[in-house]
Design a protein around this motif. Sequence first.
Motif, PDB file in Angstrom:
ATOM      1  N   ASN A 195       0.838  -1.196   0.000  1.00  0.00           N
ATOM      2  CA  ASN A 195       0.000   0.000   0.000  1.00  0.00           C
ATOM      3  C   ASN A 195       0.873   1.245   0.000  1.00  0.00           C
ATOM      4  O   ASN A 195       2.002   1.228   0.496  1.00  0.00           O
ATOM      5  N   ASP A 217     -12.815   9.904   7.004  1.00  0.00           N
ATOM      6  CA  ASP A 217     -13.069   9.764   8.436  1.00  0.00           C
ATOM      7  C   ASP A 217     -13.893  10.903   9.027  1.00  0.00           C
ATOM      8  O   ASP A 217     -14.030  11.013  10.238  1.00  0.00           O
ATOM      9  N   LYS A 221      -4.071   7.109   2.025  1.00  0.00           N
ATOM     10  CA  LYS A 221      -3.549   5.765   1.777  1.00  0.00           C
ATOM     11  C   LYS A 221      -4.287   5.122   0.610  1.00  0.00           C
ATOM     12  O   LYS A 221      -5.515   5.080   0.588  1.00  0.00           O
ATOM     13  N   ILE A 251      -7.901   3.716   0.380  1.00  0.00           N
ATOM     14  CA  ILE A 251      -8.210   2.972   1.603  1.00  0.00           C
ATOM     15  C   ILE A 251      -8.704   3.921   2.684  1.00  0.00           C
ATOM     16  O   ILE A 251      -9.722   3.666   3.322  1.00  0.00           O
ATOM     17  N   TRP A 252      -7.988   5.010   2.910  1.00  0.00           N
ATOM     18  CA  TRP A 252      -8.471   6.041   3.833  1.00  0.00           C
ATOM     19  C   TRP A 252      -7.774   7.361   3.550  1.00  0.00           C
ATOM     20  O   TRP A 252      -6.741   7.402   2.884  1.00  0.00           O
ATOM     21  N   SER A 301       2.221   1.149  10.587  1.00  0.00           N
ATOM     22  CA  SER A 301       1.769   2.443  11.083  1.00  0.00           C
ATOM     23  C   SER A 301       2.568   3.534  10.375  1.00  0.00           C
ATOM     24  O   SER A 301       3.686   3.308   9.899  1.00  0.00           O
ATOM     25  N   ASN A 355      -2.248   4.347  13.001  1.00  0.00           N
ATOM     26  CA  ASN A 355      -2.076   2.932  12.702  1.00  0.00           C
ATOM     27  C   ASN A 355      -2.421   2.648  11.250  1.00  0.00           C
ATOM     28  O   ASN A 355      -2.748   3.558  10.476  1.00  0.00           O
ATOM     29  N   SER A 356      -2.374   1.381  10.838  1.00  0.00           N
ATOM     30  CA  SER A 356      -2.568   1.041   9.435  1.00  0.00           C
ATOM     31  C   SER A 356      -3.973   1.342   8.940  1.00  0.00           C
ATOM     32  O   SER A 356      -4.210   1.407   7.730  1.00  0.00           O
ATOM     33  N   ASN A 357      -4.918   1.540   9.865  1.00  0.00           N
ATOM     34  CA  ASN A 357      -6.296   1.888   9.497  1.00  0.00           C
ATOM     35  C   ASN A 357      -6.549   3.392   9.502  1.00  0.00           C
ATOM     36  O   ASN A 357      -7.682   3.832   9.320  1.00  0.00           O
ATOM     37  N   GLY A 358      -5.502   4.174   9.758  1.00  0.00           N
ATOM     38  CA  GLY A 358      -5.643   5.619   9.767  1.00  0.00           C
ATOM     39  C   GLY A 358      -6.141   6.203  11.071  1.00  0.00           C
ATOM     40  O   GLY A 358      -6.509   7.384  11.124  1.00  0.00           O
ATOM     41  N   VAL A 359      -6.139   5.407  12.130  1.00  0.00           N
ATOM     42  CA  VAL A 359      -6.595   5.876  13.443  1.00  0.00           C
ATOM     43  C   VAL A 359      -5.405   6.455  14.205  1.00  0.00           C
ATOM     44  O   VAL A 359      -4.347   5.818  14.289  1.00  0.00           O
TER      45      VAL A 359
END
Length: 462
Positions: A136, A152, A166, A174-175, A197, A232-236
């Motif tokens: 990614n 988000d 991302k 992805i985000w 991350s 993190n990898s989820n954008g949080v």
Amino acid sequence: MFVGSNEELQAWAFDASGKRIDSIAFVAGFVLKLSPDGKWGDSWKVDDRENDIITGIAVTKDKIAIVGSTNSPLLGRMNGDGGFKKDTAIFSKNYDIFLVVFKLNTQGRWVRNYHVFYGGGGMDYGGKVGVDTDGNIIFSGLTQSTNFPVTDGSTRKGDDDNVIVKFGPTPTRIWATQYGSTGQDQICDLSVDGTNSVVVVGYTFGTDFPTTAGALMTTRGGPSDGYVRKLNSNGVVQWSTYYGGDSVDYVYGVATDKNSNVWVSGSTFGSPNIPLTADAIQNTPNTAAGFVLKDGFIGKLDSTGKKVLYGSFFAAPAQNTLPVIDRANPTPIPPNTDFGADDAVDIACDRSAYVAVATMAETFRMVTTPGAYQDSSTLYKDTTRIHPFISYLTQCRDSVISIIPNGPATLCDVDARQLLAPNGFARYQWSTGESTRVITVRDTGSYIVLCTTAEGCRYRDT
């Protein structure tokens, strides 16, 4: 590093007859590959009709990603993939971020995988880019748009908000997120760690920059501070902190080591209280009566962003006697006056063993090591010039290793001999290509072993 080949360059910049397409281009991006001996390897021009500026590149064994800014209607005569296109009707009125991803084809040549345009209705500028272990692509930037596309629900806070986006191995978003303060915010660098991350750094003039509870610094210390922010990898957001002292401070560079600790580099205008540790190379800023001096600094945070593992100034002193300034009737300062000014603009990690720091020095008083490629004796003594300065630091112990032959050192025609490298290393690499601790040799000659610890410290013997 290079992007593409000569034939692909022609496809992007010229038509089939060889006629130049972008004859009214103002600024064109390019990527250049140098071979290990410093010779020109290959190059690629990325441009179209207007201004196309590359700001970041990331390279893996099978992927190259570049990011930048453009107000051209297309890149290489092509609009974006996956629905992320440039509005060709108003292209020159605003800048968008562009991302171009290249891959290796079956013939071992670099070819375009995809490219996208990304932004809102205002000015959007590209920053840096990284590739995670899943292939990614994460890129950063700055937006002045009121409608920058996010996933988000984050909203615009000031005139200059920072953004992180991302994409996957294909042109699929992805985000995407944006953040900032009501003051001026500038994103400067990005690093992807081993957990995928992403850590971003920059600086802010805002007092309301978003920080997290328990962070190293939750309030601004001076007129401006650096910042460090981890997602993190989820954008949080995992944590977010100011970084600086009580004067004007900037963070420009970031790198993550194999333990996900975070190294940063930057500069300060006289802050005596940037994060420091007892083992600092330099634990006080350089000072001169009547002047505010600019010093570089480096620092290391743990993976939680709450603990300073290392911190130091990283700078040169001013000349012994500075000119006296008559504040009532100021006169120009001589151009060879050395204030020891420097910016630690970037930083890189080799696992957890070695750290490289890049400095832009407006000084000829940086300390060099014996045998350095270039020391101050060859520099023009004119501080209106800026000199790149490279430093390589390590926490590895000084140690000598020895190869032990299992038997006499001399070999006869029919003999074989075992060579034993020392115990306790994570990896072994012999000049024969073998990677075991013990090898068997049958020919007289020299054999070299490189022994590497789990942290990445390297030791060699012949």
